[in-house]
Design a protein around this motif. Structure first.
Motif, mmCIF file in Angstrom:
data_model
loop_
_atom_site.group_PDB
_atom_site.id
_atom_site.type_symbol
_atom_site.label_atom_id
_atom_site.label_comp_id
_atom_site.label_asym_id
_atom_site.label_seq_id
_atom_site.Cartn_x
_atom_site.Cartn_y
_atom_site.Cartn_z
ATOM 1 N N GLN A 38 0.778 -1.305 0.022
ATOM 2 C CA GLN A 38 -0.084 -0.131 0.149
ATOM 3 C C GLN A 38 0.743 1.438 -0.084
ATOM 4 O OE1 GLN A 38 -2.735 -0.050 3.313
ATOM 5 N NE2 GLN A 38 -4.334 1.021 2.002
ATOM 6 N N GLU A 39 2.094 1.130 0.763
ATOM 7 C CA GLU A 39 2.746 2.365 0.663
ATOM 8 C C GLU A 39 3.509 2.719 -0.744
ATOM 9 O OE1 GLU A 39 5.951 2.545 3.727
ATOM 10 O OE2 GLU A 39 4.560 1.700 5.349
ATOM 11 N N ALA A 40 3.911 1.513 -1.505
ATOM 12 C CA ALA A 40 4.429 1.764 -2.655
ATOM 13 C C ALA A 40 3.403 2.423 -3.679
ATOM 14 C CB ALA A 40 4.977 0.271 -3.206
ATOM 15 N N ILE A 41 2.106 2.036 -3.413
ATOM 16 C CA ILE A 41 1.135 2.804 -4.490
ATOM 17 C C ILE A 41 0.840 3.982 -4.269
ATOM 18 C CG2 ILE A 41 -1.395 2.801 -4.863
ATOM 19 C CD1 ILE A 41 -1.395 -0.162 -4.632
ATOM 20 N N PHE A 42 0.962 4.561 -2.782
ATOM 21 C CA PHE A 42 0.819 5.935 -2.235
ATOM 22 C C PHE A 42 2.173 6.849 -2.729
ATOM 23 C CE2 PHE A 42 -2.608 5.131 1.017
ATOM 24 C CZ PHE A 42 -3.658 4.812 -0.102
ATOM 25 N N ASN A 43 3.388 6.245 -2.265
ATOM 26 C CA ASN A 43 4.545 7.006 -2.308
ATOM 27 C C ASN A 43 5.411 6.738 -3.343
ATOM 28 O OD1 ASN A 43 3.816 7.836 0.442
ATOM 29 N ND2 ASN A 43 4.761 6.045 1.531
ATOM 30 N N GLY A 44 5.028 5.970 -4.250
ATOM 31 C CA GLY A 44 5.804 5.590 -5.376
ATOM 32 C C GLY A 44 5.068 5.552 -6.686
ATOM 33 N N LEU A 45 3.888 5.088 -7.062
ATOM 34 C CA LEU A 45 3.537 4.839 -8.153
ATOM 35 C C LEU A 45 2.424 6.273 -8.478
ATOM 36 C CD1 LEU A 45 2.029 1.312 -8.299
ATOM 37 C CD2 LEU A 45 4.158 2.208 -9.317
ATOM 38 N N ILE A 46 1.720 6.562 -7.442
ATOM 39 C CA ILE A 46 0.753 7.512 -7.478
ATOM 40 C C ILE A 46 1.666 9.003 -7.415
ATOM 41 C CG2 ILE A 46 -0.895 9.170 -6.338
ATOM 42 C CD1 ILE A 46 -2.537 6.386 -6.040
ATOM 43 N N LYS A 47 2.609 8.892 -6.816
ATOM 44 C CA LYS A 47 3.421 10.117 -6.655
ATOM 45 C C LYS A 47 4.078 10.253 -8.121
ATOM 46 C CE LYS A 47 7.984 11.581 -4.994
ATOM 47 N NZ LYS A 47 9.336 11.289 -4.154
ATOM 48 N N GLY A 48 4.631 9.165 -8.971
ATOM 49 C CA GLY A 48 5.144 9.518 -10.191
ATOM 50 C C GLY A 48 3.983 9.737 -11.246
ATOM 51 N N MET A 49 2.927 9.536 -10.946
ATOM 52 C CA MET A 49 1.753 9.790 -11.674
ATOM 53 C C MET A 49 1.448 11.364 -11.457
ATOM 54 S SD MET A 49 0.127 8.320 -14.108
ATOM 55 C CE MET A 49 -0.842 9.479 -15.337
ATOM 56 N N ASN A 50 1.538 11.997 -10.275
ATOM 57 C CA ASN A 50 1.289 13.341 -9.978
ATOM 58 C C ASN A 50 2.289 14.190 -10.833
ATOM 59 O OD1 ASN A 50 -1.204 12.808 -8.620
ATOM 60 N ND2 ASN A 50 0.089 12.619 -6.492
ATOM 61 N N GLU A 51 3.457 13.532 -10.604
ATOM 62 C CA GLU A 51 4.535 14.168 -11.503
ATOM 63 C C GLU A 51 4.443 14.198 -13.002
ATOM 64 O OE1 GLU A 51 8.259 12.380 -10.183
ATOM 65 O OE2 GLU A 51 8.041 12.777 -7.995
ATOM 66 N N ALA A 52 3.980 13.267 -13.412
ATOM 67 C CA ALA A 52 3.678 13.222 -14.882
ATOM 68 C C ALA A 52 2.473 14.293 -15.422
ATOM 69 C CB ALA A 52 3.528 11.825 -15.310
#
Length: 216
Positions: A38-52
């Protein structure tokens, strides 16, 4: 062994760089280290999508780029979500969510849906270009607690107000918490149209929805 934070940074980087095939292997490696999915979804994947998303707003990325970034994010999520404890805070509330009539931009809506599902909300996804009456009808049919609407176009913002007007006309406004979001939407606009809350992004949407539940 890489730290969680190093994995988060790599995941975010892969989403931004559209590495949609390699990211699944990275997520499997992350899980093999025993880290929290769950942490990876919030802090990794979605963080990257927000940057994109910011690169798209700055016109450095085209919609075709954003779609590949989205593919990368979902490829990672598909690996991680299999390990998420589905009993955590299960079914906190039910929400219908969609992009209002006249708008077909749904990446932001999809992120909010994902974040809330991960947080334990049951999400009824109405899709994009959703007729105003459908928000109300589906909220009633699914006995929803929330109606959530988004738009990226100023020309369709008034359709959010139309949904609230219909709720008032039917005498059922108090049955639902109405949340809105999207690029041109603001806190003041939410107050003007009588919405219960506004959220600036997907992460904020979870906090706002939980706060509304506490005050229900």
């Amino acid at each position: 062994m890489p730290s969680k934070e190093e994995y988060f940074d790599k995941m975010a980087h892969m989403v931004v760089e559209m590495e949609d095939e390699e990211i699944a292997d990275l997520c499997r490696e992350y899980l093999a280290e025993g880290y929290d999915p769950q942490e990876a979804i919030f802090n990794g994947l979605i963080k990257g999508m927000n940057e994109a998303g910011k690169l798209f707003e700055e016109e450095e990325y085209y919609i075709s780029d954003i779609l590949i970034c989205s593919d990368a994010m979902y490829n990672g999520i598909n690996v991680l979500k299999e390990k998420i404890d589905s009993h955590k805070e299960e079914n906190l509330a039910t929400a219908v969510i969609g992009v209002v009539e006249g708008d077909t931009h749904d990446i932001g809506k999809n992120l909010v849906k994902l974040m809330l599902e991960t947080a334990g909300f049951k999400m009824i996804d109405l899709g994009k270009d959703v007729p105003v009456e459908k928000f109300v009808d589906q909220a009633i049919e699914n006995e929803a607690d929330f109606i959530m609407m988004s738009t990226l176009m100023t020309t369709t913002m008034d359709n959010m107000k139309r949904v609230i007007d219909i709720l008032n006309e039917r005498g059922i406004r108090d049955q639902f918490k109405v949340m809105i979001g999207g690029g041109p939407v603001s806190e003041s606009f939410a107050k003007d149209i009588g919405a219960d809350a506004y959220s600036e992004n997907a992460t904020e949407a979870v906090k706002v929805a939980k706060k509304l539940l506490e005050n229900k």
